[in-house]
Scaffold this active site. Structure first.
Site, mmCIF file in Angstrom:
data_model
loop_
_atom_site.group_PDB
_atom_site.id
_atom_site.type_symbol
_atom_site.label_atom_id
_atom_site.label_comp_id
_atom_site.label_asym_id
_atom_site.label_seq_id
_atom_site.Cartn_x
_atom_site.Cartn_y
_atom_site.Cartn_z
ATOM 1 N N SER A 107 0.832 -1.195 0.000
ATOM 2 C CA SER A 107 0.000 0.000 0.000
ATOM 3 C C SER A 107 0.870 1.249 0.000
ATOM 4 C CB SER A 107 -0.896 -0.014 1.242
ATOM 5 O OG SER A 107 -1.756 1.095 1.249
ATOM 6 N N GLY A 108 0.597 2.153 -0.942
ATOM 7 C CA GLY A 108 1.357 3.390 -1.039
ATOM 8 C C GLY A 108 2.494 3.336 -2.034
ATOM 9 N N THR A 112 -2.098 1.962 -8.012
ATOM 10 C CA THR A 112 -3.273 2.565 -8.648
ATOM 11 C C THR A 112 -2.849 3.597 -9.689
ATOM 12 O OG1 THR A 112 -4.615 2.208 -6.659
ATOM 13 C CG2 THR A 112 -5.390 3.851 -8.226
ATOM 14 N N ASN A 157 -1.155 5.007 3.363
ATOM 15 C CA ASN A 157 -1.423 5.585 2.047
ATOM 16 C C ASN A 157 -2.692 6.421 2.118
ATOM 17 O OD1 ASN A 157 -1.719 6.122 -0.672
ATOM 18 N ND2 ASN A 157 -2.138 4.015 -1.274
ATOM 19 N N SER A 160 -5.552 4.552 -0.508
ATOM 20 C CA SER A 160 -5.324 3.111 -0.533
ATOM 21 C C SER A 160 -6.544 2.377 -1.084
ATOM 22 C CB SER A 160 -5.026 2.613 0.887
ATOM 23 O OG SER A 160 -4.867 1.214 0.897
ATOM 24 N N SER A 161 -6.313 1.492 -2.041
ATOM 25 C CA SER A 161 -7.403 0.668 -2.580
ATOM 26 C C SER A 161 -7.784 -0.374 -1.543
ATOM 27 C CB SER A 161 -6.966 -0.030 -3.871
ATOM 28 O OG SER A 161 -6.650 0.903 -4.875
ATOM 29 N N GLY A 384 -1.602 -4.701 -1.920
ATOM 30 C CA GLY A 384 -0.281 -5.247 -1.653
ATOM 31 C C GLY A 384 -0.208 -5.886 -0.277
ATOM 32 N N GLU A 386 0.284 -6.472 3.449
ATOM 33 C CA GLU A 386 0.037 -5.507 4.518
ATOM 34 C C GLU A 386 0.460 -6.065 5.871
ATOM 35 O OE1 GLU A 386 -3.674 -2.867 2.770
ATOM 36 O OE2 GLU A 386 -4.029 -4.213 4.456
#
Length: 950
Positions: A107-108, A112, A157, A160-161, A384, A386
Site C-alpha cells: 500500500s502506497g 493505482t 497511504n 489506498s485501494s 499489496g 500488509e
C-alpha cells in the site's frame, strides 16, 4: 536500452540483469538509490519493470513521451511504464494472444497510479472513432468512481485501494479499445463501521459532505460536518492535506455522467450513501427487560425515506431477530450489543452490495457487442502485502492473495525463461528459489487449511468463538513450520505475540494476526427480518442488491473466506491463460516524502516482492540476450567483415563479429535466433569499444589517415567516405531518370514511401486520404484501390454474412452517387425488420404457402391529400404486398415494376409509373435496406434510378 548504457556510471544500470554482483541485495538496493536520486524511477529486471513512487509530479508522462515509446523495441530506450504498455499492446496485436499486466506492491507504492498511466497510454495512442472515444472516456472515468467508493486513507497511504480490481480492456481488429470488464475482490466492508486511529472511511462519504450542494444535503438530511456522524469520527481524521474532497466530488459527479448514470440512478445511489451515515447515528437504550430500543426516531424517518422502506418494520428489525422454532416464526428481542451489531451488519451489507452493483453498472456501460472475438489486455491492480500493528481478517485475506500472486509470478517467470532457453537450444540451469506453495497450502488446503478450519468453526453448533477457532488451529496445524501461536512459541516470541494471536511466516516476513472478529467477518450474516425489509424497498438499486430469492433459499451462503478463495482461484486461471507483463511497485519511505530513501523499508519490499529471486531466474547464467539482427545491427562497425553490411546468415555474421571482438567460449552461446552473453563486463567492454569507434570516427579522421593503410580503422573511414560520396552522387542525380548514380536513392525513397503508407493506411473503406508520392516515383493506382480494403478481407465473413455482403454491394451500386449514402454504410442490414409475431396471423394465412422474405414497417401517403397511414411492406418471392393490420391492401407483382423508382426524404416509390393502380408512395426509416432488398427480390437492380436532387 543499449543506447543509454554510457550513462551507467552516473545512474547505475537500467537493467538489474546487468549488475556485475547480481546476487548481492546491497548492490541491488544501491542501484535503486542512485537512480532514484536522479528521478529515474523505472528500472528493468529483464522484461519486469521496477517502479519507485517519487511522491511528486514528474514530467515524463506527456503526449511526447507516449509517442516516443510507441512502436519502439522494448530495450531501445530508457525504462518506462509506457514501454511495458506498448510491448503488451504490440504482442497482443502481432501474436494474437491475450495479455495481462500484473501490478503489485504494498500500500502506497503507486499501484493505482500505475494502472491509470497504462489506461491513459492506451486511451491516447490507440486508434479511435466516435464510438471508441466513448468507451475510452468510460474506461478512464471508471477510475475516479471506483476510487471514491473503494479507496480510503490508511496509515500507509492517503489513497489506498481497499478492494482488489482486475480489469479486462477489449480491443477490436483495428487495435482500438472498444470495451472492458471489471472484477472486484474483497471490499473491506468493516471500514464502513470502524476505522483505526488516523484512518478514514471510504472517500465518497467525505466528498458528499464537503462537495455536495446545499439543496442535495438538505434532501439527504446531512450537514456539512463529518464530525456529526459516528461512522466518520472513529479514525479522528476528517481531513487530509493531500486530498481535496470538494474537487474530487466534482470529478466523481462528472464521471458518473460520462459513464452513463441517469439523474434518477445518481439520486438513488446518493440516498444509499446518506442512509449509511444515518444508520451509524441510530442509537439504542436498554429497557427494563434488558432488550434494546431505538432512541433516535429522526434517523429512522430519514432511513425510511432514503431507502424507501417501511420505517416501522425497519425499527423492529433493528431491535428484534426472527427465529423459527417448530415451524413457527417468533420475534426475539435483541440486547444492546446485538442491536448495535445488527445495525452495523446492515450498514456493511448495504454498502458492500451497492459497491458490487456499481461495478456491474460500470461493466454494463463498457459492454462490447462482439467481445468474444475481441483481443484483451488485463490489468491487475490488487492490494499489496500488509503488515499493521493490528492485523485482522482483512489483512489475512490480503496477504493470502499476495502469496498466491507470488507463487504465480515465480511459476510464470521460471516457465517463460525455461521456454526461451529450450526454444533457443541452450541448456537450462536450474535456479534455486523459495517455493511458497507450502504457505499457500497452509491457508487453503482442503480440510486441514486455515480457511477450512475457520469455516468449520463458523458452521458447527455450540459455543463457537474466535478463541475456540484459535485452539482448533493449534490442534490441527500446530506443528507447521510457518505457523506459531503464544501457546506454541518459545519465551522470546511469547513476549511479542498475544494470547489471541497467531503468527504466519509469509514469504514476505512474519505477520501476527488477531483472531478477534474472524468468525463474525467470515460469516458476514444478516438477520432474516433485515433482509425482508430491504427486499421490500422501492429504491431500484436496493431492490437489485437484495434479491427476494435469498428469502426462500434454504442453502447456507458461502463464507467470506471461501468466496475469496474461489474467486482467487478463478483469477489465477484468468492470469495463467494470458501472456503476463509485470510492474513491481516500491515505496521509498513511509512518510510519503519526495527524495527520501529508506533503505530498511526498501530492503523489506525487495525481499517480499521476490525481486532477487526474479533476478537470479532471469540471469540463469546469461546476463544479456538479443536477436541476431539487433546485435549485428548495433555492433557491426566493430568488425571489418561485418561493416557496412553482412550478406550471409545472421548467425554466421554474429559468430564472425564476436570472434573478431575476442569473446571467449565461456562468455557467450549462440542460440537459434539469439546470442546469449554470460557476463555484463563482456557487454560493457563491447559497448565501450563502440563508443570509442564513434568518437574516433568524428574527431580523429586526419590522424587515422596517417596510420598504416592496413588498419581496420583506416578501412572503416575509407569505407565511410566512399559511402558519403555515394550519397552525394545520389542527391545530385535525384531528379534524373534511373541510373547507377541514383538507383540507391530511388530505392530508398520508394522504401520510405511504402513504409509511411503502411503506417498510415486508411482507417475504413470510406477513408479517401492518401499520402502524396514523392516526385521521384510514378504511382500505380492499384494500391489506392487495394489498401483501403486489405485490412478488412479476413474479417469480412465474420462481420457480414455472405448474403448481407451481396446486399451491401448492391446498395453501393444503387446509391453510391447519393450524398447521404456514406453515413449509412456502418448500419448493418438485417434479415427482416418485423418478426412473424408482429405480422397479423390473418395476413400469413391469406398468403398461404408463400414465405415472407423481408418485412418492414412503412408509412403510406395518399396522393390526393398526403395523409399518412401506418402499413407494413412484405416482400415475397414473386410479389410485394402492402398490409394494414389483418388486411392485404395492395399487391404489387414484381413483373409490373418496369419504370423508375425514386427516393427522397426517407420516402420511396417502388411501383411502376406505368401501372394501372397508380404510384405508391411509402416512407420508412430503413429506406436503403428496403429498396435494395426489393430490387434484388424483383431482379431489377438496373431499373432503380436515384435522383440526387430528391
Amino acid at each position: 536500452m543499449e543506447s543509454a548504457l554510457t550513462a551507467r556510471d552516473r545512474v547505475g544500470v537500467q537493467d538489474f540483469v546487468l549488475l556485475e554482483n547480481y546476487t548481492s541485495e546491497a548492490a541491488f538496493v544501491e542501484n535503486l538509490r542512485r537512480r532514484f536520486k536522479e528521478n529515474l524511477i523505472y528500472t528493468y529486471i529483464g522484461s519486469v519493470l521496477v517502479s519507485m513512487n517519487p511522491y511528486k509530479e514528474l514530467e515524463i508522462y506527456s503526449r511526447q513521451h507516449m509517442d516516443r515509446y510507441r512502436g519502439v523495441s522494448f530495450f531501445e530506450i530508457s525504462p518506462h511504464i509506457y514501454a511495458v504498455s506498448d510491448n503488451a499492446y504490440r504482442s497482443m496485436r502481432t501474436e494474437r494472444r491475450d495479455q495481462c499486466i500484473l501490478i503489485s506492491g504494498e500500500s502506497g507504492a503507486g499501484k493505482t497510479e500505475a494502472s491509470k498511466k497504462v489506461l491513459q497510454y492506451y486511451a491516447v495512442t490507440c486508434p479511435a472513432s466516435e464510438q471508441v472515444q466513448t468507451v475510452k472516456d468510460r474506461l478512464l472515468q471508471s477510475n475516479p468512481v471506483l476510487e471514491a467508493f473503494g479507496n480510503a486513507k490508511t496509515l500507509r497511504n492517503d489513497n489506498s485501494s481497499r478492494f482488489g480490481k482486475y480489469m479486462d480492456v477489449q480491443f477490436d481488429f483495428r487495435g482500438a479499445p472498444v470495451g472492458g470488464h471489471i472484477l472486484n475482490y474483497l471490499l473491506e466492508k468493516s471500514r464502513v463501521v470502524h476505522q483505526n486511529h488516523g484512518e478514514r472511511n471510504f472517500h465518497i462519504f467525505y466528498q458528499l459532505i464537503e462537495g455536495g450542494e446545499e439543496d442535495l444535503l438538505r434532501r439527504l438530511g446531512l450537514e456539512r460536518n463529518p464530525q456529526l456522524y459516528q461512522y466518520l469520527v472513529k479514525g479522528n481524521c476528517p481531513k487530509v492535506s493531500s486530498i481535496n474532497d470538494r474537487n474530487e466530488w466534482k470529478v466523481v459527479r462528472k464521471a458518473l455522467s460520462i459513464i452513463g448514470f441517469c439523474e434518477e440512478e445518481v439520486e438513488e445511489l446518493l440516498n444509499i450513501i446518506a442512509s449509511v451515515l444515518h444508520l451509524g447515528n441510530v442509537h439504542f437504550e436498554e429497557e427494563d427487560s434488558g432488550s434494546a430500543a431505538v432512541t433516535t426516531e429522526t434517523q429512522i424517518k430519514y432511513l425510511a425515506r432514503l431507502l424507501a422502506v417501511d420505517g416501522t418494520l425497519l425499527k423492529e428489525a433493528l431491535t428484534h431477530k426472527k427465529i423459527t422454532a417448530k415451524g413457527e416464526e417468533l420475534m426475539s428481542p435483541l440486547n444492546l450489543e446485538q442491536a448495535a451489531s445488527a445495525r452495523d451488519a446492515l450498514s456493511k451489507a448495504v454498502y458492500g452490495r451497492t459497491f458490487t452493483w456499481l461495478v456491474n453498472k460500470i461493466n454494463a456501460s463498457l459492454v462490447y457487442p462482439t467481445s468474444r472475438s475481441a483481443s484483451v489486455i488485463g490489468l491487475l491492480d490488487i492490494y499489496g502485502f500488509e503488515v499493521f500493528q493490528h492485523n485482522s481478517f482483512e489483512q489475512f485475506c490480503i496477504n493470502y492473495c499476495n502469496e498466491k500472486l507470488q507463487q504465480l509470478f515465480i511459476e510464470l517467470t521460471l516457465k517463460s525463461e525455461q521456454e526461451e532457453y529450450e526454444s533457443e537450444g541452450i541448456a537450462w540451469e536450474p535456479v534455486p528459489f523459495f517455493n511458497n506453495k507450502i504457505i499457500c497450502d497452509l491457508v487453503e488446503e482442503k480440510f486441514r487449511g486455515i480457511i477450512s478450519i475457520l469455516d468449520e468453526e463458523c458452521l458447527r453448533p455450540g459455543d463457537a468463538s474466535d478463541i475456540t477457532f484459535l485452539e482448533k488451529l493449534e490442534d490441527t496445524v500446530g506443528g507447521h513450520p510457518h505457523f506459531v501461536t503464544h501457546k506454541l512459541a518459545d519465551g522470546k516470541v511469547r513476549k511479542v505475540l498475544g494470547r489471541d494471536e497467531f503468527r504466519l511466516l509469509h514469504y514476505a516476513g512474519e505477520v501476527n494476526y488477531s483472531v478477534n472478529g474472524f468468525l463474525d467477518k467470515n460469516n458476514d450474516l444478516l438477520f432474516r427480518n433485515l433482509k425482508e425489509v430491504m427486499c421490500q424497498s422501492e429504491n431500484n438499486i436496493v431492490t437489485q442488491c437484495f434479491d427476494r430469492d435469498e428469502l426462500t433459499d434454504k442453502k447456507r451462503p458461502e463464507t467470506t473466506a471461501t468466496q475469496f478463495k474461489n474467486s482467487l482461484a478463478k483469477l489465477m486461471e484468468i492470469l495463467m491463460s494470458k501472456e503476463p507483463s509485470y510492474i513491481r511497485c516500491i515505496k521509498p519511505n513511509d512518510a510519503k516524502q519526495p527524495g527520501r530513501f529508506d533503505e530498511m523499508l526498501i530492503r523489506h519490499q525487495v525481499k517480499y516482492l521476490g525481486l532477487m529471486e526474479n533476478l537470479r531466474v532471469r540471469r540463469a547464467g546469461f546476463a544479456y540476450r538479443r536477436r541476431y539482427e539487433v546485435f549485428l545491427q548495433r555492433y557491426k562497425p566493430l568488425c571489418p567483415e561485418t561493416w557496412p553490411n553482412w550478406d550471409g546468415r545472421l548467425a554466421d555474421g554474429v559468430s564472425t563479429l564476436v570472434k573478431h571482438l575476442g569473446y571467449k567460449p565461456d562468455e557467450f552461446k549462440l542460440g537459434r535466433s539469439k546470442i546469449f552473453i554470460r557476463f555484463p563486463k563482456t557487454l560493457f567492454a563491447t559497448e565501450d569499444a563502440l563508443e570509442v569507434k564513434k568518437h574516433n570516427s568524428l574527431v580523429g579522421q586526419s590522424a587515422w589517415t596517417r596510420s598504416a593503410p592496413t588498419s581496420s580503422l583506416y578501412l572503416f573511414i575509407v569505407t565511410s567516405r566512399c559511402y558519403v560520396l555515394s550519397l552525394r552522387a545520389c542527391f545530385i542525380y535525384r531528379n534524373h531518370p534511373r541510373c547507377p548514380e541514383n538507383e540507391y536513392f530511388l530505392d530508398y525513397v520508394r522504401y520510405s514511401f511504402l513504409m509511411n503508407l503502411r503506417r498510415n493506411l486508411p482507417k475504413n473503406v470510406l477513408d479517401k486520404s492518401w499520402p502524396k508520392p514523392p516526385p521521384a516515383l510514378i504511382e500505380s493506382c492499384i494500391p489506392r484501390v487495394i489498401f483501403p480494403l486489405f485490412p478488412f478481407f479476413p474479417l469480412l465473413p465474420s462481420i457480414f454474412p455472405r448474403p448481407q455482403m451481396e446486399q451491401k454491394v448492391t446498395a453501393s451500386e444503387i446509391f453510391r452517387d447519393k450524398d447521404s449514402y456514406p453515413q449509412s454504410v456502418p448500419k448493418l442490414f438485417v434479415g427482416t425488420r418485423l418478426s412473424t409475431e408482429e405480422i397479423n396471423p390473418k395476413v400469413l394465412q391469406a398468403l398461404a404457402n408463400d414465405k415472407v422474405k423481408y418485412a418492414v414497417a412503412v408509412t403510406k401517403y395518399d396522393r390526393k391529400g398526403y395523409r399518412p397511414r401506418s402499413r407494413q411492406l412484405l416482400l415475397m418471392s414473386t410479389f410485394a404486398v402492402i398490409v394494414e393490420q389483418g388486411k392485404l391492401k395492395q399487391r404489387i407483382d414484381y413483373s409490373a415494376l418496369r419504370g423508375k423508382g425514386r427516393s427522397w426524404g426517407g420516402c420511396m416509390d417502388p411501383h411502376s409509373i406505368s401501372c394501372v393502380q397508380g404510384d405508391v408512395v411509402l416512407q420508412t426509416d430503413h429506406l436503403i435496406e428496403a429498396l435494395t432488398k426489393l430490387a434484388i427480390s424483383a431482379d431489377k437492380v438496373s431499373c432503380v434510378n436515384v435522383s440526387q436532387d430528391r
